[in-house]
Design a protein around this motif. Structure first.
Motif, PDB file in Angstrom:
ATOM      1  N   ALA A   7      91.955 -18.049  -8.682  1.00  0.00           N
ATOM      2  CA  ALA A   7      92.597 -18.553  -7.645  1.00  0.00           C
ATOM      3  C   ALA A   7      92.174 -18.460  -6.120  1.00  0.00           C
ATOM      4  O   ALA A   7      91.911 -19.462  -5.132  1.00  0.00           O
ATOM      5  CB  ALA A   7      94.030 -18.263  -7.704  1.00  0.00           C
ATOM      6  N   THR A   8      91.597 -17.169  -5.779  1.00  0.00           N
ATOM      7  CA  THR A   8      91.098 -17.057  -4.492  1.00  0.00           C
ATOM      8  C   THR A   8      89.784 -17.647  -4.383  1.00  0.00           C
ATOM      9  O   THR A   8      89.887 -18.373  -3.289  1.00  0.00           O
ATOM     10  CB  THR A   8      90.582 -15.433  -4.535  1.00  0.00           C
ATOM     11  N   VAL A   9      89.005 -18.015  -5.225  1.00  0.00           N
ATOM     12  CA  VAL A   9      87.853 -18.675  -5.162  1.00  0.00           C
ATOM     13  C   VAL A   9      88.152 -20.155  -4.810  1.00  0.00           C
ATOM     14  O   VAL A   9      87.608 -20.697  -3.876  1.00  0.00           O
ATOM     15  CB  VAL A   9      86.901 -18.700  -6.378  1.00  0.00           C
ATOM     16  N   ALA A  10      89.101 -20.652  -5.633  1.00  0.00           N
ATOM     17  CA  ALA A  10      89.484 -22.002  -5.568  1.00  0.00           C
ATOM     18  C   ALA A  10      90.055 -22.476  -4.245  1.00  0.00           C
ATOM     19  O   ALA A  10      89.719 -23.306  -3.531  1.00  0.00           O
ATOM     20  CB  ALA A  10      90.387 -22.416  -6.581  1.00  0.00           C
ATOM     21  N   LEU A  12      89.859 -20.729  -1.481  1.00  0.00           N
ATOM     22  CA  LEU A  12      88.810 -20.496  -0.281  1.00  0.00           C
ATOM     23  C   LEU A  12      87.903 -21.610  -0.179  1.00  0.00           C
ATOM     24  O   LEU A  12      87.610 -22.324   0.935  1.00  0.00           O
ATOM     25  CB  LEU A  12      87.856 -19.473  -0.704  1.00  0.00           C
ATOM     26  N   ASP A  13      87.419 -22.309  -1.356  1.00  0.00           N
ATOM     27  CA  ASP A  13      86.659 -23.567  -1.354  1.00  0.00           C
ATOM     28  C   ASP A  13      87.646 -24.777  -0.698  1.00  0.00           C
ATOM     29  O   ASP A  13      86.908 -25.351   0.117  1.00  0.00           O
ATOM     30  CB  ASP A  13      86.317 -23.902  -2.828  1.00  0.00           C
ATOM     31  N   SER A  14      88.793 -24.672  -1.199  1.00  0.00           N
ATOM     32  CA  SER A  14      89.432 -25.820  -0.587  1.00  0.00           C
ATOM     33  C   SER A  14      89.591 -25.666   0.715  1.00  0.00           C
ATOM     34  O   SER A  14      89.951 -26.696   1.607  1.00  0.00           O
ATOM     35  CB  SER A  14      90.936 -26.018  -1.420  1.00  0.00           C
ATOM     36  N   VAL A  15      90.105 -24.545   1.152  1.00  0.00           N
ATOM     37  CA  VAL A  15      90.413 -24.453   2.663  1.00  0.00           C
ATOM     38  C   VAL A  15      89.370 -24.461   3.435  1.00  0.00           C
ATOM     39  O   VAL A  15      89.356 -25.479   4.522  1.00  0.00           O
ATOM     40  CB  VAL A  15      91.017 -22.770   3.079  1.00  0.00           C
ATOM     41  N   VAL A  16      88.235 -24.057   2.982  1.00  0.00           N
ATOM     42  CA  VAL A  16      86.763 -24.299   3.812  1.00  0.00           C
ATOM     43  C   VAL A  16      86.495 -25.689   4.066  1.00  0.00           C
ATOM     44  O   VAL A  16      86.352 -26.351   5.104  1.00  0.00           O
ATOM     45  CB  VAL A  16      85.790 -23.706   3.377  1.00  0.00           C
ATOM     46  N   THR A  17      86.606 -26.625   3.021  1.00  0.00           N
ATOM     47  CA  THR A  17      86.363 -27.740   2.796  1.00  0.00           C
ATOM     48  C   THR A  17      87.473 -28.615   3.627  1.00  0.00           C
ATOM     49  O   THR A  17      87.039 -29.461   4.477  1.00  0.00           O
ATOM     50  CB  THR A  17      86.238 -28.464   1.589  1.00  0.00           C
ATOM     51  N   ASN A  18      88.745 -28.431   3.272  1.00  0.00           N
ATOM     52  CA  ASN A  18      89.717 -29.230   4.040  1.00  0.00           C
ATOM     53  C   ASN A  18      89.789 -28.959   5.518  1.00  0.00           C
ATOM     54  O   ASN A  18      90.170 -29.987   6.169  1.00  0.00           O
ATOM     55  CB  ASN A  18      91.023 -28.878   3.463  1.00  0.00           C
ATOM     56  N   VAL A  19      89.702 -27.692   5.909  1.00  0.00           N
ATOM     57  CA  VAL A  19      89.688 -27.447   7.215  1.00  0.00           C
ATOM     58  C   VAL A  19      88.710 -28.351   7.952  1.00  0.00           C
ATOM     59  O   VAL A  19      88.804 -28.768   9.266  1.00  0.00           O
ATOM     60  CB  VAL A  19      89.666 -26.043   7.493  1.00  0.00           C
ATOM     61  N   GLN A  20      87.486 -28.399   7.563  1.00  0.00           N
ATOM     62  CA  GLN A  20      86.547 -29.068   8.036  1.00  0.00           C
ATOM     63  C   GLN A  20      86.929 -30.553   8.163  1.00  0.00           C
ATOM     64  O   GLN A  20      86.601 -31.182   9.197  1.00  0.00           O
ATOM     65  CB  GLN A  20      85.054 -28.812   7.256  1.00  0.00           C
ATOM     66  N   LEU A  21      87.152 -31.014   7.107  1.00  0.00           N
ATOM     67  CA  LEU A  21      87.650 -32.484   7.102  1.00  0.00           C
ATOM     68  C   LEU A  21      88.486 -32.857   7.961  1.00  0.00           C
ATOM     69  O   LEU A  21      88.584 -33.875   8.633  1.00  0.00           O
ATOM     70  CB  LEU A  21      88.237 -32.829   5.701  1.00  0.00           C
ATOM     71  N   LEU A  55      77.280 -33.375   6.968  1.00  0.00           N
ATOM     72  CA  LEU A  55      77.273 -32.392   7.817  1.00  0.00           C
ATOM     73  C   LEU A  55      78.619 -31.206   7.317  1.00  0.00           C
ATOM     74  O   LEU A  55      78.173 -30.069   6.994  1.00  0.00           O
ATOM     75  CB  LEU A  55      77.783 -32.640   9.255  1.00  0.00           C
ATOM     76  N   THR A  56      79.491 -31.815   6.660  1.00  0.00           N
ATOM     77  CA  THR A  56      80.740 -31.186   6.415  1.00  0.00           C
ATOM     78  C   THR A  56      80.195 -30.404   4.920  1.00  0.00           C
ATOM     79  O   THR A  56      80.452 -29.271   4.895  1.00  0.00           O
ATOM     80  CB  THR A  56      81.724 -31.912   6.025  1.00  0.00           C
ATOM     81  N   LEU A  57      79.468 -31.074   4.164  1.00  0.00           N
ATOM     82  CA  LEU A  57      78.941 -30.706   2.935  1.00  0.00           C
ATOM     83  C   LEU A  57      78.284 -29.535   3.159  1.00  0.00           C
ATOM     84  O   LEU A  57      78.296 -28.381   2.607  1.00  0.00           O
ATOM     85  CB  LEU A  57      78.273 -31.566   2.258  1.00  0.00           C
ATOM     86  N   VAL A  58      77.206 -29.525   4.009  1.00  0.00           N
ATOM     87  CA  VAL A  58      76.196 -28.518   4.300  1.00  0.00           C
ATOM     88  C   VAL A  58      76.859 -27.133   4.829  1.00  0.00           C
ATOM     89  O   VAL A  58      76.589 -26.164   4.333  1.00  0.00           O
ATOM     90  CB  VAL A  58      75.076 -29.079   5.068  1.00  0.00           C
ATOM     91  N   ASN A  59      77.670 -27.372   5.800  1.00  0.00           N
ATOM     92  CA  ASN A  59      78.541 -26.428   6.343  1.00  0.00           C
ATOM     93  C   ASN A  59      79.357 -25.600   5.342  1.00  0.00           C
ATOM     94  O   ASN A  59      79.195 -24.575   5.326  1.00  0.00           O
ATOM     95  CB  ASN A  59      79.448 -27.294   7.294  1.00  0.00           C
ATOM     96  N   ALA A  60      80.084 -26.404   4.471  1.00  0.00           N
ATOM     97  CA  ALA A  60      80.813 -25.868   3.695  1.00  0.00           C
ATOM     98  C   ALA A  60      79.869 -24.892   2.557  1.00  0.00           C
ATOM     99  O   ALA A  60      80.421 -23.858   2.162  1.00  0.00           O
ATOM    100  CB  ALA A  60      81.591 -26.945   2.827  1.00  0.00           C
ATOM    101  N   LYS A  61      78.942 -25.482   2.305  1.00  0.00           N
ATOM    102  CA  LYS A  61      77.909 -24.847   1.120  1.00  0.00           C
ATOM    103  C   LYS A  61      77.594 -23.368   1.798  1.00  0.00           C
ATOM    104  O   LYS A  61      77.569 -22.346   1.365  1.00  0.00           O
ATOM    105  CB  LYS A  61      76.768 -25.658   1.011  1.00  0.00           C
ATOM    106  N   PHE A  62      77.227 -23.688   3.129  1.00  0.00           N
ATOM    107  CA  PHE A  62      76.610 -22.524   3.967  1.00  0.00           C
ATOM    108  C   PHE A  62      77.592 -21.494   3.865  1.00  0.00           C
ATOM    109  O   PHE A  62      77.633 -20.136   3.463  1.00  0.00           O
ATOM    110  CB  PHE A  62      76.156 -22.734   5.363  1.00  0.00           C
ATOM    111  N   ILE A  63      78.855 -21.693   4.405  1.00  0.00           N
ATOM    112  CA  ILE A  63      80.007 -20.875   4.604  1.00  0.00           C
ATOM    113  C   ILE A  63      80.513 -20.157   3.215  1.00  0.00           C
ATOM    114  O   ILE A  63      80.506 -18.942   2.785  1.00  0.00           O
ATOM    115  CB  ILE A  63      81.152 -21.402   5.158  1.00  0.00           C
ATOM    116  N   LEU A  64      80.489 -21.149   2.153  1.00  0.00           N
ATOM    117  CA  LEU A  64      80.956 -20.525   0.511  1.00  0.00           C
ATOM    118  C   LEU A  64      79.951 -19.703   0.219  1.00  0.00           C
ATOM    119  O   LEU A  64      80.188 -18.895  -0.494  1.00  0.00           O
ATOM    120  CB  LEU A  64      81.383 -21.805  -0.082  1.00  0.00           C
ATOM    121  N   THR A  65      78.568 -20.082   0.305  1.00  0.00           N
ATOM    122  CA  THR A  65      77.578 -19.180  -0.243  1.00  0.00           C
ATOM    123  C   THR A  65      77.652 -17.910   0.616  1.00  0.00           C
ATOM    124  O   THR A  65      77.573 -16.954  -0.320  1.00  0.00           O
ATOM    125  CB  THR A  65      76.078 -20.019   0.073  1.00  0.00           C
ATOM    126  N   GLY A  66      77.828 -17.690   1.655  1.00  0.00           N
ATOM    127  CA  GLY A  66      77.893 -16.631   2.385  1.00  0.00           C
ATOM    128  C   GLY A  66      79.097 -15.709   2.025  1.00  0.00           C
ATOM    129  O   GLY A  66      78.932 -14.409   1.717  1.00  0.00           O
TER     130      GLY A  66
END
Lengths: 316, 246
Positions: A7-10, A12-21, A55-66
């Motif tokens: 649940a944490t991973v999911a 985090l993913d959703s928060v990072v993506t949606n906040v950016q959106l 941009l959102t995609l690249v950003n999200a990937k960068f943050i989530l990968t980190g």
């Protein structure tokens, strides 16, 4: 569908993506506030949406990968799912942009409508003002000519006529707040006009005014009768050399003030037609502008009588 | 010298009479209330000069002049008539705008005396009247003289017009009348929505038309309600079709 992430991973993913959106949407609405693409440049929406989603995609990937560098399975999923993420981002941003554009458009249209309505109201008032104050230059110059003739022979009468002409002109120059008057007031002004015409045409012109009880206090737009009577004089007097009588009858009829004006005319030489003559068409126009009705002025011929009927609705 | 004043307002006449008092050589032969009286007086007294108002009962000043041959010298007096004034200016005819001063009146008289108190030449009158014809009254009716009497024809009564040498023959239900005008004049003055020049020598009131029939190659005839047949040329046919919306 289950991907087997915690649940944490999911979250985090959703928060990072949606906040950016969310940020994208905000950005879009700011941009569009200052620049609305015109009809032909919808490609602008597509390019901006695509750019922002990438941009959102690249950003999200960068943050989530980190943030989740130890979750190898998730990172693989993250790498593989980019087309679907890009698609969703693009759709969302695009929708947002289109909605924003529509919103501004509607607002623009509404403002346009308001502006138009304001302009229309102003021009309607200006037109009414103009119609009310319209004087036939003919009348004015001929009256001045009569005065000029009287000055030599009968100065007393000349002075009287100057007085009458001034009073009449003053009446026509009244401001808008006196747009509505009672029939009695209107008839007083008409009387001034008729006095002048009687000096011009002498004994040839006589008038009979008959106001039925109770209609004297009824309201009507000011300066309405003078052009009608002027028209009656024109057809009656200018087209015959005999003496004529112009009759005016006012009564109350249902919820209307009804005014009937009769003049004789010579069928041999004149041919009064419905709506012709500047006097009557301007009256028709005024009544239409005030009451939004085209049926308040009627003319008909009865033998050698030309009869004009005006009905004024009494707004209580 | 004899002068006549034609004006429907007694006061307007009285001012001309007053101003004329300083010209003992000009004798006032008559005062007239309208164009009908005017024509009679002009025929009776043969004046050298007339003072003529434009807007008058029965027939207006221009219509009256149309019926006179030859027209005497004219000084127009009018209060306000933009069409008339335009016509006067382009034809150097003198006119007095009411109210006018004695000075202005004197100038008009001087001018008339200087030019050897000439009568209006026929061509001059014609072209003046044609340019004055823009005024609204002129396209509502036609004034003609028949057997010494004046007849006013409303345009609605006209069935068709036919060229006849220097005249135009006006066909109505009451008969035909001659008017010394050109076809071009009527074509210009009448409302082109109702009057169509179907042929070099014919103008038809389209409200009188019952049908159009082919006649010969490239020519047609219109049959009117009265039964009269009017020739239609190729160009006339095209015009008819546009006006009737065919």
């Amino acid at each position: 569908m289950k991907f087997g992430f915690s649940a944490t991973v999911a979250t985090l993913d959703s928060v990072v993506t949606n906040v950016q959106l969310l940020g994208d949407c905000w950005l879009v609405s700011i941009i569009l506030k200052y620049y609305i693409p015109q009809k032909e440049s919808y490609w602008y929406i597509l390019i901006v949406s695509l750019g922002l989603s990438a941009l959102t995609l690249v950003n999200a990937k960068f943050i989530l990968t980190g943030a989740l560098s130890n979750q190898h399975q998730y990172l693989t999923f993250l790498s593989n799912s980019w087309p679907i993420r890009l698609g969703i981002n693009f759709l969302l941003v695009c929708c947002m942009m289109v909605l924003t554009v529509l919103w501004y458009r509607v607002e623009e249209v509404q403002e346009d409508h308001k502006r138009k309505a304001d302009t229309e109201r102003l021009s309607r008032e200006a037109e009414l003002y103009k119609l009310r104050h319209q004087l036939q230059p003919h009348f004015l110059f001929n009256s001045l000519n009569s005065i000029s003739a009287l000055v030599g022979s009968r100065p007393e009468l000349a002075r009287k006529m100057i007085q009458q002409l001034s009073d009449f002109l003053r009446g026509t120059l009244k401001k808008d707040d006196q747009q509505w008057v009672s029939l009695s007031e209107e008839l007083l002004n008409l009387e001034l006009y008729l006095e002048i015409e009687k000096v011009r045409f002498g004994h040839r012109l006589s008038t009979a005014i008959n106001v039925e009880e109770g209609s004297g206090n009824m309201k009507m737009p000011s300066m309405l009768l003078q052009p009608i009577v002027e028209n009656a004089i024109k057809f009656g007097l200018y087209n015959t050399t005999e003496d004529i009588t112009i009759r005016l009858l006012a009564n109350s009829y249902e919820n209307y003030l009804q005014i009937i004006i009769q003049n004789p005319f010579d069928g041999e030489t004149s041919y009064p037609k419905q709506g012709t003559g500047f006097g009557l068409s301007s009256i028709q126009r005024r009544l239409y502008l005030i009451f939004s009705r085209a049926d308040l002025l009627e003319t008909r011929m009865d033998g050698n009588l030309f009869i004009t009927t005006v009905k004024i609705p009494q707004l209580i | 010298m004899k002068a006549i004043i034609i004006d429907d307002e007694p006061l307007a006449r009285s001012i001309v009479i007053e101003y004329l008092q300083s010209y003992p050589e000009i004798e006032l032969a008559a005062e007239c209330n309208d164009g009908f009286e005017g024509i009679k007086a002009i025929q009776q007294y043969q004046p050298d000069l007339i003072f003529l108002d434009i807007q008058m009962p029965k027939i207006n000043g221009f219509e009256m002049l149309e019926l006179l041959e030859p027209a005497p010298g004219v000084i127009f007096t009018t209060a306000y008539d933009e069409y008339a004034i335009k016509a006067f200016e382009s034809h150097a005819v003198d006119y007095l705008l009411k109210p006018f001063s004695k000075d202005r009146f004197d100038k008009a008289i001087q001018k008339w005396l200087m030019t050897g108190n000439t009568r209006l030449e026929k061509t001059g009158t014609q072209s003046l009247l044609e340019s004055a014809a823009q005024s609204p009254a002129q396209n509502q009716r036609v004034v003609v003289k028949i057997a010494g009497k004046i007849k006013i024809i409303q345009v609605e009564e006209i069935h068709f017009l036919e060229a006849a040498d220097d005249y135009v023959k006006i066909h109505t239900k009451d008969g035909t009348y001659l008017k010394n005008k050109t076809m071009g004049y009527f074509e210009q003055v009448f409302n082109s929505q109702y009057f169509v020049r179907t042929h070099r020598s014919y103008i038809v009131n389209i409200q009188e038309i019952t049908r159009i029939e082919p006649y010969e190659k490239e020519s047609w005839v219109v049959i009117l309600k009265s039964g009269a047949q009017v020739p239609v040329s190729k160009t006339g046919h095209a015009k008819l079709k546009t006006v009737l919306g065919l």
